[in-house]
Design an enzyme around this catalytic site. Sequence first.
Site, PDB file in Angstrom:
ATOM      1  N   ARG A 104      -2.765   9.724  -0.539  1.00 14.05           N
ATOM      2  CA  ARG A 104      -3.930   9.090   0.063  1.00 14.05           C
ATOM      3  C   ARG A 104      -4.466   9.960   1.187  1.00 14.05           C
ATOM      4  O   ARG A 104      -3.761  10.774   1.760  1.00 14.05           O
ATOM      5  CB  ARG A 104      -3.568   7.702   0.622  1.00 14.05           C
TER       6      ARG A 104
ATOM      7  N   GLU B  31       2.208   8.103  -4.750  1.00 20.18           N
ATOM      8  CA  GLU B  31       0.835   7.618  -4.697  1.00 20.18           C
ATOM      9  C   GLU B  31       0.389   7.453  -3.253  1.00 20.18           C
ATOM     10  O   GLU B  31      -0.742   7.761  -2.888  1.00 20.18           O
ATOM     11  CB  GLU B  31       0.734   6.276  -5.434  1.00 20.18           C
ATOM     12  N   ASN B  32       1.318   7.000  -2.410  1.00 20.27           N
ATOM     13  CA  ASN B  32       0.989   6.780  -1.013  1.00 20.27           C
ATOM     14  C   ASN B  32       0.725   8.100  -0.286  1.00 20.27           C
ATOM     15  O   ASN B  32      -0.219   8.226   0.498  1.00 20.27           O
ATOM     16  CB  ASN B  32       2.144   6.043  -0.336  1.00 20.27           C
TER      17      ASN B  32
ATOM     18  N   GLN C 188       7.303  -0.428  -0.657  1.00 21.47           N
ATOM     19  CA  GLN C 188       6.048   0.108  -0.129  1.00 21.47           C
ATOM     20  C   GLN C 188       6.313   0.865   1.168  1.00 21.47           C
ATOM     21  O   GLN C 188       6.779   0.288   2.144  1.00 21.47           O
ATOM     22  CB  GLN C 188       5.063  -1.033   0.120  1.00 21.47           C
TER      23      GLN C 188
ATOM     24  N   GLY D 214      -1.592   0.194  -4.547  1.00 21.91           N
ATOM     25  CA  GLY D 214      -2.848  -0.541  -4.394  1.00 21.91           C
ATOM     26  C   GLY D 214      -2.738  -1.758  -3.501  1.00 21.91           C
ATOM     27  O   GLY D 214      -3.507  -2.712  -3.640  1.00 21.91           O
ATOM     28  N   GLU D 215      -1.786  -1.748  -2.535  1.00 20.74           N
ATOM     29  CA  GLU D 215      -1.599  -2.936  -1.698  1.00 20.74           C
ATOM     30  C   GLU D 215      -2.844  -3.231  -0.857  1.00 20.74           C
ATOM     31  O   GLU D 215      -3.186  -4.378  -0.617  1.00 20.74           O
ATOM     32  CB  GLU D 215      -0.384  -2.767  -0.781  1.00 20.74           C
TER      33      GLU D 215
ATOM     34  N   ARG E 147      -5.968  -2.720  -1.699  1.00 18.93           N
ATOM     35  CA  ARG E 147      -6.926  -3.398  -2.580  1.00 18.93           C
ATOM     36  C   ARG E 147      -6.483  -4.836  -2.861  1.00 18.93           C
ATOM     37  O   ARG E 147      -7.309  -5.745  -2.938  1.00 18.93           O
ATOM     38  CB  ARG E 147      -7.041  -2.624  -3.902  1.00 18.93           C
TER      39      ARG E 147
ATOM     40  N   GLN F 159     -11.331   0.214  -8.548  1.00 23.58           N
ATOM     41  CA  GLN F 159     -10.131   0.936  -8.975  1.00 23.58           C
ATOM     42  C   GLN F 159      -8.975  -0.042  -9.152  1.00 23.58           C
ATOM     43  O   GLN F 159      -8.532  -0.670  -8.183  1.00 23.58           O
ATOM     44  CB  GLN F 159      -9.752   2.000  -7.947  1.00 23.58           C
TER      45      GLN F 159
ATOM     46  N   GLY G  63     -16.777  -6.056  -6.802  1.00 22.76           N
ATOM     47  CA  GLY G  63     -15.529  -6.242  -7.519  1.00 22.76           C
ATOM     48  C   GLY G  63     -14.552  -5.125  -7.190  1.00 22.76           C
ATOM     49  O   GLY G  63     -14.840  -4.226  -6.414  1.00 22.76           O
TER      50      GLY G  63
END
Length: 300
Positions: A133, A129-130, A54, A95-96, A98, A78, A75
């Site tokens: 953001r 992905e990071n 990460q 998704g860390e 989340r 994503q 909830g």
Amino acid sequence: MAKAIKKQALGRGLSALLKDPENDIKSIDDTNAEKVVGNIIELDLDAIEINPFQPRTNFNEDSLQELAISIEKLGVIQPITVRKVGFNKYQLISGERRLRASKLAGLTSVPAYIRIANDNDSLIMALVENIQRHDLDPIEIAMSYQRLMEEISLTQEQVSERVGKKRSTIANYLRLLRLDPIIQTGIRDGFITMGHGRAIINIDDFDVQTDIYHKIILENLSVRETEALVKKYQENISPEIVKQPAKKSQLELPVTYKQSFGKFFGTKVDIKANPNGKGKITIPFYSEEDLERIIKLLDK
């Protein structure tokens, strides 16, 4: 509403399938792999480990609490993405934030996409992905680009293709890593902008860089004013920066002392000592918020 309930039930059903030792899926070619890979599945939180690759290390606690409250009410909207690393054992790809908020919200499971990927693919997916953001600071983005180049051996052109950014954009972010660590911290904490940082990069001397950085904060200089100040320095016209000459009566201390204190406090710390070994440490601050940040560091 009926569709949502059906979707959740499906996720729980597939989750049960994954907990069956006789149906352990290790590759995309295994039986039932097509039912799992790419689908949303409810996974137990204690079956998910944090991704060691990460690239993001800074998580705002207030923001996490807000997300946790939202998750309690609505909830996890994503799903996170994980890769299977063993029987009923998964490693986070993305998704860390989340995942952390879900734990704060008291959940025992989260919806997740399951992928089967090797470590190299996992790192690339996590970094890309990071980078995409919207809440990352410029230094985090720059470090992610650097890791893609150093650990995956990608060129700037290949990084450009992977993340969908111009090569010149990649180069501009990477140049920020040439700044003094104190200034990098200042960009991350929002004391100055990336534009200020890009102007300061044109100075090679770290001491001059930090002097200009402190002048920007003290006088609230704009990016254009900073560029003019840097240009003035480059033309050998001394910018109006106060630098205290070392007194001969002072004890010469190793430069590493100042550097270590400076990195810890995120500001340029001054240390003076007389020949008898007595002296003082000066830790400057530039706003009330900056003072509170330093006090928190001392309280740790």
